[in-house]
Design a protein around this motif. Structure first.
Motif, PDB file in Angstrom:
ATOM      1  N   ASP A 205     149.210  79.037  -3.527  1.00  0.00           N
ATOM      2  CA  ASP A 205     148.136  79.339  -4.483  1.00  0.00           C
ATOM      3  C   ASP A 205     147.767  80.814  -4.437  1.00  0.00           C
ATOM      4  N   GLU A 206     147.739  81.398  -3.232  1.00  0.00           N
ATOM      5  CA  GLU A 206     147.373  82.813  -3.085  1.00  0.00           C
ATOM      6  C   GLU A 206     148.340  83.720  -3.838  1.00  0.00           C
ATOM      7  N   THR A 207     149.630  83.454  -3.694  1.00  0.00           N
ATOM      8  CA  THR A 207     150.630  84.298  -4.351  1.00  0.00           C
ATOM      9  C   THR A 207     150.604  84.113  -5.862  1.00  0.00           C
ATOM     10  N   ARG A 208     150.487  82.882  -6.332  1.00  0.00           N
ATOM     11  CA  ARG A 208     150.425  82.638  -7.780  1.00  0.00           C
ATOM     12  C   ARG A 208     149.199  83.323  -8.386  1.00  0.00           C
ATOM     13  N   THR A 209     148.077  83.264  -7.676  1.00  0.00           N
ATOM     14  CA  THR A 209     146.851  83.901  -8.184  1.00  0.00           C
ATOM     15  C   THR A 209     147.003  85.409  -8.232  1.00  0.00           C
ATOM     16  N   LEU A 210     147.613  85.992  -7.203  1.00  0.00           N
ATOM     17  CA  LEU A 210     147.801  87.443  -7.181  1.00  0.00           C
ATOM     18  C   LEU A 210     148.680  87.888  -8.348  1.00  0.00           C
ATOM     19  N   LEU A 211     149.780  87.175  -8.580  1.00  0.00           N
ATOM     20  CA  LEU A 211     150.680  87.561  -9.668  1.00  0.00           C
ATOM     21  C   LEU A 211     149.976  87.462 -11.018  1.00  0.00           C
ATOM     22  N   GLY A 212     149.279  86.386 -11.257  1.00  0.00           N
ATOM     23  CA  GLY A 212     148.523  86.252 -12.498  1.00  0.00           C
ATOM     24  C   GLY A 212     149.313  86.649 -13.715  1.00  0.00           C
ATOM     25  N   PRO A 296     152.576  90.342   2.228  1.00  0.00           N
ATOM     26  CA  PRO A 296     152.929  88.947   2.544  1.00  0.00           C
ATOM     27  C   PRO A 296     153.215  88.082   1.320  1.00  0.00           C
ATOM     28  N   GLN A 297     152.519  88.332   0.204  1.00  0.00           N
ATOM     29  CA  GLN A 297     152.749  87.514  -0.992  1.00  0.00           C
ATOM     30  C   GLN A 297     154.162  87.744  -1.545  1.00  0.00           C
ATOM     31  N   LEU A 298     154.614  89.011  -1.555  1.00  0.00           N
ATOM     32  CA  LEU A 298     155.945  89.305  -2.077  1.00  0.00           C
ATOM     33  C   LEU A 298     157.030  88.911  -1.078  1.00  0.00           C
ATOM     34  N   ALA A 299     156.703  88.959   0.231  1.00  0.00           N
ATOM     35  CA  ALA A 299     157.638  88.462   1.243  1.00  0.00           C
ATOM     36  C   ALA A 299     157.865  86.965   1.042  1.00  0.00           C
ATOM     37  N   GLU A 300     156.802  86.235   0.669  1.00  0.00           N
ATOM     38  CA  GLU A 300     156.952  84.806   0.393  1.00  0.00           C
ATOM     39  C   GLU A 300     157.901  84.578  -0.787  1.00  0.00           C
ATOM     40  N   VAL A 301     157.742  85.362  -1.841  1.00  0.00           N
ATOM     41  CA  VAL A 301     158.623  85.216  -2.999  1.00  0.00           C
ATOM     42  C   VAL A 301     160.072  85.429  -2.577  1.00  0.00           C
ATOM     43  N   TRP A 302     160.335  86.513  -1.836  1.00  0.00           N
ATOM     44  CA  TRP A 302     161.715  86.804  -1.426  1.00  0.00           C
ATOM     45  C   TRP A 302     162.294  85.671  -0.577  1.00  0.00           C
ATOM     46  N   GLN A 303     161.513  85.174   0.383  1.00  0.00           N
ATOM     47  CA  GLN A 303     162.035  84.143   1.272  1.00  0.00           C
ATOM     48  C   GLN A 303     162.361  82.853   0.531  1.00  0.00           C
ATOM     49  N   LYS A 304     161.721  82.615  -0.612  1.00  0.00           N
ATOM     50  CA  LYS A 304     161.947  81.380  -1.357  1.00  0.00           C
ATOM     51  C   LYS A 304     162.999  81.523  -2.467  1.00  0.00           C
TER      52      LYS A 304
END
Length: 410
Positions: A205-212, A296-304
């Motif tokens: 949820d945190e990453t999706r909200t940040l990207l917006g 951390p939010q963009l690191a999550e995107v890369w790892q997935k």
């Protein structure tokens, strides 16, 4: 030169640049496609500053919706927002490469087997459009008032087509340009992009909200990462179906480039590696680097991202774009390979197509000489600007960088 519906046009290159050009020539002409401060400058050339939008407003009979974005967020390494631009009612339209390709194919020849954008109704005066794949151009020869295009198919069959006009829309390593201007070379500039997508429903949820609805950008020394949402499968705009698209610029010298472009089957490639071909060891190494330097939010995107791919960043610039007594023209990346930082490569192709329409339409109001000066002049400007942006991003101290104590080197 007046527009003449009796002309036959061969367009070499079946990607976006070739399709833009094919569509603007689309009335009464037979086609054979062979596969193998930017905005202000565009405004000064008589566009709105957004040539792709101009093109689709004029020529897209499908009226397919795209995604709306409204600014940029620059991130610190801890994931906090350093600076935000946009959000004052200024928006941009975002389409994936796949969606834009399908829109253009639907308008050009009614789409393709795997297409998902319905073709617009046929109009009186529409020409014959043929999209021919699995062939490569081998030579160009003037034959009286025509140009003969020699080609060879993947099964070794050779043939030739004669045309009134030939368009070289065959990308950064353009065969048409190579045949006519062999001295123009494509050169590696010292860094690559690692790219990939992940469905936003798989993100926290945190990453999706940040990207917006904004692009997120983070810099460290020798590295830049950009992440933004694009339409999902088959152009879906449904929340949850959207993809987070990540583009990571990272410096690699020639030795490193050779290593990372050697695929999982131990085959070396020159400029790119397709999805699913990256050596697992290289992917694992990149994961460790991303975890160390990304917010951390963009690191999550890369790892997935399951299957990233790699593209080497290169420069090229033609010295001219009109040949053979004004019968052969270059467009798009065949004119200039623009650094992705400019976000202008696809716009260049759309703008070049619109200018050709002005040249060949009897009421277009642009001479071939004006088109040549404008096309090469603008490409020279955009290439220079892209080099400056790349040098600052990858080899300088970017004002938005959060370098800390870490290096982006492997």
């Amino acid at each position: 030169m007046a527009y003449n519906t009796s002309k036959k046009v061969v367009i070499v290159g079946g990607s976006l640049g070739g399709l833009f050009t094919g569509i603007v020539f689309g009335a009464g002409i037979a086609f054979y496609l062979m596969i193998p401060p930017i905005q202000e400058a565009m405004k000064n050339l008589g566009t709105s500053g957004a040539p792709i939008v101009d093109f689709l407003e004029q020529y897209d009979g499908t009226k397919t919706p795209t995604l709306t974005a409204d600014g940029i967020q620059y991130l610190n390494k801890d994931g906090s927002i350093k600076f935000t631009t946009g959000g004052d009612g200024i928006t941009a339209q975002v389409a994936s490469w796949d969606l834009l390709y399908n829109i253009l194919r639907a308008n050009f020849d009614g789409g393709h087997e795997a297409g998902y954008v319905a073709a617009p109704p046929e109009m009186e005066g529409d020409g014959v459009a043929n999209y021919v794949s699995d062939v490569r151009v081998t030579d160009l020869t003037e034959v009286d008032e025509l140009v003969e295009v020699g080609y060879e198919s993947v099964d070794g069959r050779k043939g030739a087509l004669q045309a009134d006009i030939v368009i070289g829309a065959d990308g950064p390593s353009s065969t048409v340009r190579k045949l006519l201007l062999p001295e123009v070379e494509r050169t590696y500039v010292g860094y690559v992009t690692w790219r990939g997508t992940v469905k936003e429903s798989l993100l926290s949820d945190e990453t999706r909200t940040l990207l917006g609805t904004k692009s997120c950008i983070a810099f460290t020394r020798g590295s830049q990462v950009v992440c933004y949402k694009i339409p999902g499968l088959k152009g879906s705009l449904v929340p949850g179906d959207l993809f987070a698209n990540l583009v990571w610029y990272q410096n690699h010298d020639q030795a490193e480039l050779k290593r990372i472009l050697t695929d999982s089957d131990d085959v070396s490639h020159k400029y790119s590696l397709k999805i699913g071909k990256i050596d697992p060891k290289v992917k694992e190494e990149q994961g460790k680097v991303a975890a160390a330097i990304f917010p951390p939010q963009l690191a999550e995107v890369w790892q997935k991202i399951e299957s990233p791919f790699i593209q080497a960043i290169t420069d090229s610039l033609t010295t001219k774009s009109v040949f053979m007594n004004e019968k052969v023209f270059l467009v798009g990346d065949a004119v200039a390979t623009l650094r992705p930082h400019t976000s202008a490569g696809t716009s260049q192709a759309a703008m070049n197509a619109l200018f050709l329409k002005k040249v060949f339409d009897k009421e277009g109001g642009m001479s071939i000489e004006e088109r040549e000066k404008t096309t090469v002049g603008w490409a020279t400007f955009a290439k220079k600007l892209g080099v400056q942006m790349g040098n600052l991003s990858q080899f300088g101290d970017h004002p938005m960088a959060d370098n800390g104590e870490l290096s982006s080197k492997m």
